[in-house]
Design a protein around this motif. Structure first.
Motif, PDB file in Angstrom:
ATOM      1  N   LEU A   1     -88.673   2.812 -64.685  1.00 53.32           N
ATOM      2  CA  LEU A   1     -89.721   2.543 -63.717  1.00 53.32           C
ATOM      3  C   LEU A   1     -89.279   2.945 -62.315  1.00 53.32           C
ATOM      4  CD1 LEU A   1     -90.789  -1.037 -64.901  1.00 53.32           C
ATOM      5  CD2 LEU A   1     -91.683   1.181 -65.639  1.00 53.32           C
ATOM      6  N   ALA A   2     -90.255   3.013 -61.411  1.00 56.25           N
ATOM      7  CA  ALA A   2     -89.972   3.411 -60.028  1.00 56.25           C
ATOM      8  C   ALA A   2     -90.642   2.445 -59.051  1.00 56.25           C
ATOM      9  CB  ALA A   2     -90.466   4.827 -59.772  1.00 56.25           C
ATOM     10  N   ARG A   3     -90.051   2.308 -57.900  1.00 54.26           N
ATOM     11  CA  ARG A   3     -90.609   1.485 -56.823  1.00 54.26           C
ATOM     12  C   ARG A   3     -91.951   2.077 -56.386  1.00 54.26           C
ATOM     13  NH1 ARG A   3     -88.149  -1.854 -52.870  1.00 54.26           N
ATOM     14  NH2 ARG A   3     -89.209  -1.892 -50.845  1.00 54.26           N
ATOM     15  N   PHE A   4     -92.919   1.195 -56.088  1.00 48.01           N
ATOM     16  CA  PHE A   4     -94.198   1.714 -55.604  1.00 48.01           C
ATOM     17  C   PHE A   4     -94.807   0.771 -54.565  1.00 48.01           C
ATOM     18  CE2 PHE A   4     -95.525  -0.970 -59.155  1.00 48.01           C
ATOM     19  CZ  PHE A   4     -96.752  -1.503 -58.768  1.00 48.01           C
ATOM     20  N   PHE A   5     -95.734   1.321 -53.799  1.00 44.85           N
ATOM     21  CA  PHE A   5     -96.467   0.565 -52.788  1.00 44.85           C
ATOM     22  C   PHE A   5     -97.935   0.484 -53.185  1.00 44.85           C
ATOM     23  CE2 PHE A   5     -99.467   0.886 -49.230  1.00 44.85           C
ATOM     24  CZ  PHE A   5     -99.231  -0.322 -48.593  1.00 44.85           C
ATOM     25  N   SER A   6     -98.511  -0.680 -52.969  1.00 45.22           N
ATOM     26  CA  SER A   6     -99.954  -0.870 -53.069  1.00 45.22           C
ATOM     27  C   SER A   6    -100.341  -1.871 -51.997  1.00 45.22           C
ATOM     28  CB  SER A   6    -100.352  -1.409 -54.448  1.00 45.22           C
ATOM     29  OG  SER A   6    -101.714  -1.829 -54.430  1.00 45.22           O
ATOM     30  N   PRO A   7    -101.454  -1.649 -51.304  1.00 45.00           N
ATOM     31  CA  PRO A   7    -101.853  -2.618 -50.277  1.00 45.00           C
ATOM     32  C   PRO A   7    -102.144  -3.996 -50.861  1.00 45.00           C
ATOM     33  CG  PRO A   7    -103.611  -1.024 -50.699  1.00 45.00           C
ATOM     34  CD  PRO A   7    -102.391  -0.508 -51.384  1.00 45.00           C
ATOM     35  N   HIS A   8    -102.376  -4.061 -52.165  1.00 44.53           N
ATOM     36  CA  HIS A   8    -102.715  -5.333 -52.802  1.00 44.53           C
ATOM     37  C   HIS A   8    -101.486  -6.166 -53.160  1.00 44.53           C
ATOM     38  CE1 HIS A   8    -106.718  -3.727 -52.867  1.00 44.53           C
ATOM     39  NE2 HIS A   8    -106.333  -2.714 -53.623  1.00 44.53           N
ATOM     40  N   ILE A   9    -100.303  -5.591 -53.003  1.00 43.05           N
ATOM     41  CA  ILE A   9     -99.081  -6.363 -53.256  1.00 43.05           C
ATOM     42  C   ILE A   9     -98.986  -7.551 -52.305  1.00 43.05           C
ATOM     43  CG2 ILE A   9     -96.551  -6.260 -53.112  1.00 43.05           C
ATOM     44  CD1 ILE A   9     -96.698  -3.419 -54.205  1.00 43.05           C
ATOM     45  N   ALA A  10     -99.563  -7.406 -51.119  1.00 36.76           N
ATOM     46  CA  ALA A  10     -99.533  -8.494 -50.131  1.00 36.76           C
ATOM     47  C   ALA A  10    -100.249  -9.746 -50.625  1.00 36.76           C
ATOM     48  CB  ALA A  10    -100.163  -8.023 -48.825  1.00 36.76           C
ATOM     49  N   ASP A  11    -101.118  -9.599 -51.638  1.00 33.81           N
ATOM     50  CA  ASP A  11    -101.881 -10.731 -52.155  1.00 33.81           C
ATOM     51  C   ASP A  11    -101.181 -11.439 -53.315  1.00 33.81           C
ATOM     52  OD1 ASP A  11    -103.890  -9.911 -50.383  1.00 33.81           O
ATOM     53  OD2 ASP A  11    -104.804  -8.599 -51.897  1.00 33.81           O
ATOM     54  N   ILE A  12    -100.044 -10.913 -53.757  1.00 36.25           N
ATOM     55  CA  ILE A  12     -99.344 -11.450 -54.920  1.00 36.25           C
ATOM     56  C   ILE A  12     -98.295 -12.468 -54.469  1.00 36.25           C
ATOM     57  CG2 ILE A  12     -98.019 -10.862 -56.984  1.00 36.25           C
ATOM     58  CD1 ILE A  12    -100.873  -9.683 -56.886  1.00 36.25           C
ATOM     59  N   PRO A  13     -98.174 -13.612 -55.133  1.00 43.21           N
ATOM     60  CA  PRO A  13     -97.164 -14.608 -54.740  1.00 43.21           C
ATOM     61  C   PRO A  13     -95.744 -14.052 -54.820  1.00 43.21           C
ATOM     62  CG  PRO A  13     -98.753 -15.547 -56.274  1.00 43.21           C
ATOM     63  CD  PRO A  13     -99.019 -14.075 -56.244  1.00 43.21           C
ATOM     64  N   GLN A  14     -94.850 -14.701 -54.134  1.00 41.83           N
ATOM     65  CA  GLN A  14     -93.466 -14.241 -54.052  1.00 41.83           C
ATOM     66  C   GLN A  14     -92.827 -14.098 -55.434  1.00 41.83           C
ATOM     67  OE1 GLN A  14     -91.022 -16.726 -51.565  1.00 41.83           O
ATOM     68  NE2 GLN A  14     -89.213 -15.422 -51.747  1.00 41.83           N
ATOM     69  N   TRP A  15     -93.170 -14.994 -56.378  1.00 40.14           N
ATOM     70  CA  TRP A  15     -92.566 -14.923 -57.704  1.00 40.14           C
ATOM     71  C   TRP A  15     -92.992 -13.676 -58.479  1.00 40.14           C
ATOM     72  CZ3 TRP A  15     -96.712 -14.631 -60.775  1.00 40.14           C
ATOM     73  CH2 TRP A  15     -97.845 -15.407 -60.504  1.00 40.14           C
ATOM     74  N   GLY A  16     -94.017 -13.003 -57.983  1.00 38.75           N
ATOM     75  CA  GLY A  16     -94.510 -11.816 -58.676  1.00 38.75           C
ATOM     76  C   GLY A  16     -94.133 -10.507 -58.034  1.00 38.75           C
ATOM     77  N   VAL A  17     -93.270 -10.556 -57.005  1.00 45.85           N
ATOM     78  CA  VAL A  17     -92.875  -9.335 -56.298  1.00 45.85           C
ATOM     79  C   VAL A  17     -91.357  -9.309 -56.157  1.00 45.85           C
ATOM     80  CG1 VAL A  17     -93.201  -7.907 -54.250  1.00 45.85           C
ATOM     81  CG2 VAL A  17     -95.044  -9.432 -55.003  1.00 45.85           C
ATOM     82  N   PRO A  18     -90.646  -8.664 -57.081  1.00 41.84           N
ATOM     83  CA  PRO A  18     -89.187  -8.577 -56.952  1.00 41.84           C
ATOM     84  C   PRO A  18     -88.806  -7.691 -55.782  1.00 41.84           C
ATOM     85  CG  PRO A  18     -89.958  -7.167 -58.729  1.00 41.84           C
ATOM     86  CD  PRO A  18     -91.149  -7.956 -58.275  1.00 41.84           C
ATOM     87  N   ALA A  19     -87.609  -7.857 -55.275  1.00 42.21           N
ATOM     88  CA  ALA A  19     -87.163  -7.086 -54.105  1.00 42.21           C
ATOM     89  C   ALA A  19     -87.196  -5.585 -54.363  1.00 42.21           C
ATOM     90  CB  ALA A  19     -85.751  -7.530 -53.713  1.00 42.21           C
ATOM     91  N   HIS A  20     -86.906  -5.169 -55.594  1.00 37.20           N
ATOM     92  CA  HIS A  20     -86.881  -3.726 -55.876  1.00 37.20           C
ATOM     93  C   HIS A  20     -88.287  -3.141 -56.038  1.00 37.20           C
ATOM     94  CE1 HIS A  20     -87.824  -4.788 -60.021  1.00 37.20           C
ATOM     95  NE2 HIS A  20     -86.669  -5.415 -60.175  1.00 37.20           N
ATOM     96  N   ARG A  21     -89.285  -3.968 -56.224  1.00 33.74           N
ATOM     97  CA  ARG A  21     -90.702  -3.583 -56.318  1.00 33.74           C
ATOM     98  C   ARG A  21     -90.941  -2.487 -57.369  1.00 33.74           C
ATOM     99  NH1 ARG A  21     -92.599  -2.477 -50.545  1.00 33.74           N
ATOM    100  NH2 ARG A  21     -93.010  -0.394 -51.332  1.00 33.74           N
ATOM    101  N   MET A  22     -90.237  -2.570 -58.482  1.00 33.30           N
ATOM    102  CA  MET A  22     -90.425  -1.620 -59.579  1.00 33.30           C
ATOM    103  C   MET A  22     -91.409  -2.169 -60.608  1.00 33.30           C
ATOM    104  SD  MET A  22     -86.473  -0.332 -59.840  1.00 33.30           S
ATOM    105  CE  MET A  22     -86.705   1.049 -60.943  1.00 33.30           C
ATOM    106  N   TRP A  23     -91.820  -3.371 -60.452  1.00 34.12           N
ATOM    107  CA  TRP A  23     -92.941  -3.966 -61.177  1.00 34.12           C
ATOM    108  C   TRP A  23     -93.560  -5.028 -60.279  1.00 34.12           C
ATOM    109  CZ3 TRP A  23     -92.325  -9.170 -61.607  1.00 34.12           C
ATOM    110  CH2 TRP A  23     -91.024  -9.678 -61.713  1.00 34.12           C
ATOM    111  N   ILE A  24     -94.847  -5.299 -60.503  1.00 31.99           N
ATOM    112  CA  ILE A  24     -95.568  -6.301 -59.726  1.00 31.99           C
ATOM    113  C   ILE A  24     -96.393  -7.132 -60.709  1.00 31.99           C
ATOM    114  CG2 ILE A  24     -97.256  -6.719 -57.902  1.00 31.99           C
ATOM    115  CD1 ILE A  24     -94.696  -5.433 -56.860  1.00 31.99           C
ATOM    116  N   ALA A  25     -96.350  -8.448 -60.550  1.00 35.05           N
ATOM    117  CA  ALA A  25     -97.120  -9.324 -61.435  1.00 35.05           C
ATOM    118  C   ALA A  25     -98.617  -9.098 -61.224  1.00 35.05           C
ATOM    119  CB  ALA A  25     -96.766 -10.781 -61.172  1.00 35.05           C
ATOM    120  N   ASP A  26     -99.316  -8.782 -62.315  1.00 37.32           N
ATOM    121  CA  ASP A  26    -100.764  -8.594 -62.233  1.00 37.32           C
ATOM    122  C   ASP A  26    -101.536  -9.745 -62.888  1.00 37.32           C
ATOM    123  OD1 ASP A  26     -99.948  -7.905 -64.800  1.00 37.32           O
ATOM    124  OD2 ASP A  26    -101.382  -6.270 -65.019  1.00 37.32           O
TER     125      ASP A  26
END
Length: 344
Positions: A121-146
Motif C-alpha cells: 500500500l501507499a500513503r494517500f491524501f483525501s480531504p475527508h480524512i479530516a472527518d475520521i477519528p484518530q483511531w482510524g488514521v495511522p501516522a503513515h496514512r497507508m490505510w484509513i478507516a472507512d
C-alpha cells in the motif's frame, strides 16, 4: 500472524503487469493537494476508465457501493470479494509476483496494516480524512478507516429470547449454554480485546472456560451468521453486528445484543502502491470516505467511521482495537487461540 501463516510464497519469477504504474508516479497522484484536485482527479479517473477493488465487504453492501460510484463518475469497478485472509493472500502474492492488478483494497484494518508493512500500500491524501477519528488514521496514512464493525452476540430469535442473554460474556459459562455457542475461527483479535479490557489473567480464565463449553468454531463471519439464522447455532459470541443486521433486514430469524465488553475494530481502505489506475483508485477512496459514501454505509446497516455522518446504529459503549498493536502482538494471541480452539 494470521496472514503470514496462510501465505504460500511464490518461488518463480512472473511477468509484471503491463498496466502497472510506478510507486513514484502514483505517489504524485495520491498526495496531490492542489486547488484543482477534485476536477483533475475526476477527469483523469474517467480517462483511466476502470479500477479493480479487492474487499471482504459482503456483496450485499459492496455491490451497491460500487454501483453508486459507477453511476456518479462513469468509471467501471471490477469487484472481487472474499474472506479477509484471502484478500491479503491474493494482494501480497500478486505484489511479490510483480503482477500489479489491484487498485484498491478494502478489508479489516489489521490486515491492511500487514500489507502496509510489506509496502503493498501507499500513503494517500483525501480531504475527508479530516472527518475520521484518530483511531482510524495511522501516522503513515497507508490505510484509513472507512467503517467499523463490532463483535456482538447474535442469536436465533426462534431459539433464544433476548432477555435470556447475559449482560456480560462471562455469563455464557453457565452450563445451560453448552452446545449452543458458536465462535468464528480467526477471532484472536476478540480475545486480545477482552484481555485489554479485563486484564490478561481474567480474559484467559474466561476463554479456557468458554472452550470447555465446546463451542462450534467455523471460519467465516458471514457463514456463522447464516448458521445462527438457520438455528444450527443458537448464539454466536463473535458475530459482526453488521452481518446480523444484513440478514435481519431479509426477515431471517436473527438479532444481536451488545454484550459487555463490546469490542470494536476498524475496517479500512488502502490504495495499491503500484495501482494501474491510480486516479480512479483515489477517486474511489474519496467517494467511500465522503459523507455521501459514509451515509450509504449507514443506510445499509454498516457502521460509518466519519464524524460527519450521524448514525443511530452505535448506541452502546465499546472498546476500539488498535490495528497496529494487534499486528505487533498477533503471534502471541494467535498461539493462545490455536492452542485452545479447534476449527471444524
Amino acid at each position: 500472524m494470521r496472514w503470514k501463516h496462510s501465505i504460500v510464497l511464490l518461488q518463480a519469477l512472473c511477468v509484471g503487469f503491463a498496466g502497472a504504474q510506478s510507486p513514484e508516479k502514483n505517489q504524485a497522484v495520491y498526495l496531490y493537494e492542489g486547488g484543482d484536485r477534485a476536477q483533475r482527479l475526476a477527469e483523469r479517473a474517467r480517462q483511466e476508465g476502470a479500477l479493480t477493488v479487492y474487499t471482504s465487504l459482503a456483496t450485499s453492501e459492496s455491490v451497491p457501493l460500487t454501483q453508486a460510484f459507477e453511476k456518479k463518475y462513469g468509471v467501471k469497478v471490477e469487484l472481487w470479494r472474499s474472506l479477509s485472509d484471502q484478500v491479503v493472500r491474493r494482494a501480497l502474492n500478486e505484489a511479490k509476483a510483480r503482477r500489479h492488478v489491484v487498485d484498491v483494497i478494502e478489508t479489516n484494518a489489521p490486515e491492511l496494516e500487514a500489507l502496509a508493512r510489506e509496502r503493498v500500500l501507499a500513503r494517500f491524501f483525501s480531504p475527508h480524512i479530516a472527518d475520521i477519528p484518530q483511531w482510524g488514521v495511522p501516522a503513515h496514512r497507508m490505510w484509513i478507516a472507512d467503517r467499523v464493525d463490532f463483535f456482538v452476540v447474535a442469536f436465533n430469535t426462534a431459539r433464544v429470547r433476548r432477555e435470556e442473554l447475559p449482560a456480560t460474556y462471562e455469563g455464557f459459562l453457565d452450563p445451560k449454554w453448552k452446545g449452543r455457542i458458536g465462535l468464528e475461527a480467526t477471532d484472536q483479535e476478540w480475545l486480545a480485546g477482552l484481555a485489554k479490557h479485563w486484564g490478561e489473567r481474567r480474559a484467559l480464565e474466561f476463554f479456557r472456560g468458554l472452550v470447555a463449553m465446546k463451542p462450534d468454531v467455523r471460519k467465516g463471519h458471514v457463514l456463522l451468521s447464516e448458521m445462527v439464522s438457520a438455528g444450527e447455532v443458537h448464539v454466536s459470541l463473535t458475530n459482526y453486528a453488521s452481518n446480523a443486521d444484513s440478514m435481519k433486514r431479509k426477515a431471517k430469524p436473527i438479532d444481536w445484543k451488545p454484550v459487555e465488553p463490546v469490542i470494536g475494530r476498524p475496517q479500512a481502505i488502502g490504495l495499491a502502491a503500484n495501482a494501474p489506475h491510480p486516479n480512479a483508485a483515489l477517486l474511489f477512496a474519496d467517494f467511500v470516505l465522503s459523507p455521501e459514501g459514509q451515509r450509504l454505509f449507514d443506510s445499509m446497516g454498516r457502521f460509518p467511521s466519519s464524524g460527519k455522518v450521524k448514525t443511530d446504529l452505535i448506541a452502546f459503549p465499546y472498546l476500539m482495537l488498535d490495528p497496529i498493536a494487534l499486528i505487533d502482538e498477533d503471534e502471541k494471541w494467535l498461539k493462545l487461540w490455536n492452542e485452545l480452539v479447534t476449527v471444524k
